[in-house]
Design an enzyme around this catalytic site. Sequence first.
Site, PDB file in Angstrom:
ATOM      1  CD  GLU A 178      -2.939  -1.429   2.119  1.00 26.26           C
ATOM      2  OE1 GLU A 178      -3.118  -0.501   2.915  1.00 26.26           O
ATOM      3  OE2 GLU A 178      -3.543  -2.518   2.179  1.00 26.26           O
ATOM      4  CG  HIS A 402     -13.347 -14.990   7.247  1.00 30.97           C
ATOM      5  ND1 HIS A 402     -13.091 -16.222   6.677  1.00 30.97           N
ATOM      6  CD2 HIS A 402     -14.616 -15.053   7.738  1.00 30.97           C
ATOM      7  CE1 HIS A 402     -14.160 -16.993   6.814  1.00 30.97           C
ATOM      8  NE2 HIS A 402     -15.103 -16.309   7.447  1.00 30.97           N
ATOM      9  CG  HIS A 471      -8.866  -5.992   1.222  1.00 33.00           C
ATOM     10  ND1 HIS A 471      -9.075  -4.644   1.250  1.00 33.00           N
ATOM     11  CD2 HIS A 471      -9.609  -6.477   0.204  1.00 33.00           C
ATOM     12  CE1 HIS A 471      -9.926  -4.322   0.292  1.00 33.00           C
ATOM     13  NE2 HIS A 471     -10.281  -5.411  -0.362  1.00 33.00           N
ATOM     14  CD  GLU A 496      -8.522   0.317   2.718  1.00 33.78           C
ATOM     15  OE1 GLU A 496      -9.460  -0.432   2.427  1.00 33.78           O
ATOM     16  OE2 GLU A 496      -7.580  -0.020   3.452  1.00 33.78           O
TER      17      GLU A 496
HETATM   18  C1  NOJ Z   1      -8.252  -3.025   5.622  1.00 34.02           C
HETATM   19  C2  NOJ Z   1      -9.013  -3.353   4.381  1.00 34.02           C
HETATM   20  O1  NOJ Z   1      -8.305  -2.957   3.230  1.00 34.02           O
HETATM   21  C3  NOJ Z   1     -10.347  -2.666   4.471  1.00 34.02           C
HETATM   22  O2  NOJ Z   1     -11.071  -2.816   3.265  1.00 34.02           O
HETATM   23  C4  NOJ Z   1     -11.110  -3.200   5.656  1.00 34.02           C
HETATM   24  O3  NOJ Z   1     -12.317  -2.499   5.788  1.00 34.02           O
HETATM   25  C5  NOJ Z   1     -10.293  -3.041   6.936  1.00 34.02           C
HETATM   26  N1  NOJ Z   1      -8.977  -3.530   6.760  1.00 34.02           N
HETATM   27  C6  NOJ Z   1     -10.937  -3.769   8.098  1.00 34.02           C
HETATM   28  O4  NOJ Z   1     -10.885  -5.140   7.869  1.00 34.02           O
HETATM   29 CA    CA Z   2      -5.824  -2.377   3.146  1.00 41.96          CA
END
Ligand code: NOJ
Ligand code: CA
Length: 690
Positions: A178, A402, A471, A496
């Site tokens: 990231e 999860h 993720h 995000e």
């Molecule tokens: C990071 C993930 O990229 C995101 O999409 C998720 O909402 C949060 N972690 C919580 O699991």
């Molecule tokens: Ca993430």
Amino acid sequence: MLPRLSLLLLVISLFTRCKSDQLPTSWTVQSPGQKVTAHVFLNADGQAAYQILFGDKTVIDTSLLGFSFEGQLPLAGGLMVKSAENIAFSEPWETVWGEDRMVENNYHELALGLEEIAAPKRQFRVVFRIYDDGIGFRYEFPEQEGLSSVRISEENTEFKLTGDPITWWQPGDWDIYEHLYNTTRFSEIDAIAKRDHPNLAQSYIPNNAVNTPVTMKTDDGIYLSFHEAALYNYSGMTLLVDKDNLKWTSCLVGGPNKYKVIVQTPFTTPWRTIQIADKPGDLIESKLIVNLNEPNKIKNTDWIKPTKYVGIWWEMHLGMSSWDMAGAHHGATTENAKRYIDFAAANNIPAILVEGWNTGWEVWWGAARETCFDFVTPYADYDIEEVIRYGKEKGVALIAHHETASGVEQYEKQLDTAFQYLEKLGVHAVKTGYVGTIFPKGNYHHGQYMVNHYQHVVEVAAQHQVMVDAHEPIKDTGIRRTWPNFMAREGLRGQEFDAWSNDMNPPEHLVIVPFTRMLAGPIDYTPGIFDLKFDKYKDKNQVNTTLAKQLALYVTIYSPLQMAADLPENYAGHPALQFIRDVAVDWDESHVLNAEIGDYLTIVRKERGADRWFLGSITDENPRAFSIPIDFLPEGKTYEATIYADGPDAHWDKNPTSYTIENKPFKKGDTLELKLAPGGGTAIYFRPVE
Ligand code: NOJ
Ligand code: CA
């Protein structure tokens, strides 16, 4: 499926056939269309080496191959050629889902059997596959006396450049991808300077290396992208920068031990890949990575379905609601889920993700992170069975979540139970998450232990007919061909970051990602934000695109899972929502119409099994005008196009929500004029006029 031409074993007929001790030490193989040439040879020290040409230009100069081991001599020089095989392979295959329905897999292969002349006389093969869009090569170690358990302390594969190309790179972090991409000359790469990750404390960047895919443009205008394919039971590869010699050297991700990888013979390494093109769009159209993976292993794929989805998700990232139930505004309540389901059902969106549904979130950021999560116990205010029942009634399926908080041992203990639970509930998709440093300690997200874990999860998921969206994943290396339930991954700075990072994704991010991260595989970027400034919740954050660019992302970012990420209320009163209702997620064909890395990109895709076409065009912070020849539509038919464009005054920062919608007929041979605002884009839906 049977090979179309043949699996042509031209055992050395292209070369002189000699007794094994007289085999030549230098071999040349060309791709089927003669675009790419590989020379593979033993150098004066008897070490395996190679060179790559694109046309008549050397793009990779003499580069050595070898290994260092723990408890054994390195494998480098002193080799002889024991065997050589040449194969011409040509076989089209059909994707379960993807950017294109059919994929051509045409290559010429050279497999050299090598052995040390002196003791310990270890044997291995180097196998090169030469395609018109690049090359892949790997090492294969057969079962042999005196070599069973192998502890690899480093793989010493070199990629010697012939100049100092422009490079789109991110630091070789062992834990997370990231990071923003940097654009510099190769000789200016400084990954160490990027060590302080603005948001993620676990970031571990040990040296001046980059993560792959890493993409370059030479001064001759040739595009190269370095990556790997079929990463199984091995560590991810980063590439170490050797500025003095202008070369990359492989640097495997380490773990708690002195060695980085432990394997038993027989074993093969992942393919080391170089995609080569004279147009940047050809990198996106290249099928090298999936072609170097094995065919689909899942027999019945009826349950594997690309889908759009909404989610109880963005509201947590904006800080409006919480993942845990202790918070004043728990997001994952039965009632809230039904609200999203109603919205999804009304807008042709067949799935809903619900995060924060299970116990453990109160402490997931604290010391108990390692063991806090339970994957079968919903919070008291979330009636999962009722949510699933209601969704079914409305045609909206649940995507489970999860989050492991990287408590990997804890997750593995629960894995069977967790997936049996999903199967019992009839849930066919899960999003996984690995926030934080890995437990057991000393392991990294991209090392061998985790590569095996991610793979194990996908295989268990397949047994229970569950699709996976990971993720904080290991990078994709084309495994979706073999395990088509591995739908999408994050593995980049997703949208995000714009909700909470003090270092948001700049407009040019989305015109670099398709030529770097996207060459690995599908991306869960979570597009579709319409309230781009969300000042009510976060006045210092915003999404740095126009609204029309958000629509275009459904086409320019490839994923079989595409989120409509914004809050239902933020779509209200926006006729542009119609594009999200209409846009497809699975394709018969995809074409890049124009592209320059870091500047702009236009892609058109045809919906799988339907005569509907979708075009997305995006730009960086600069406005652009394009004349696009309509050469992709079939002859003799008129198509009605709905064009979602930036308004004349649109601007990613000053006026992101200004857009226009216009209907216009088009046929093959016409020209489409596009005007993109700074940080903007255009999205178009074409369907035949009845
Ligand atoms: C990071 C993930 O990229 C995101 O999409 C998720 O909402 C949060 N972690 C919580 O699991
Ligand atoms: Ca993430």
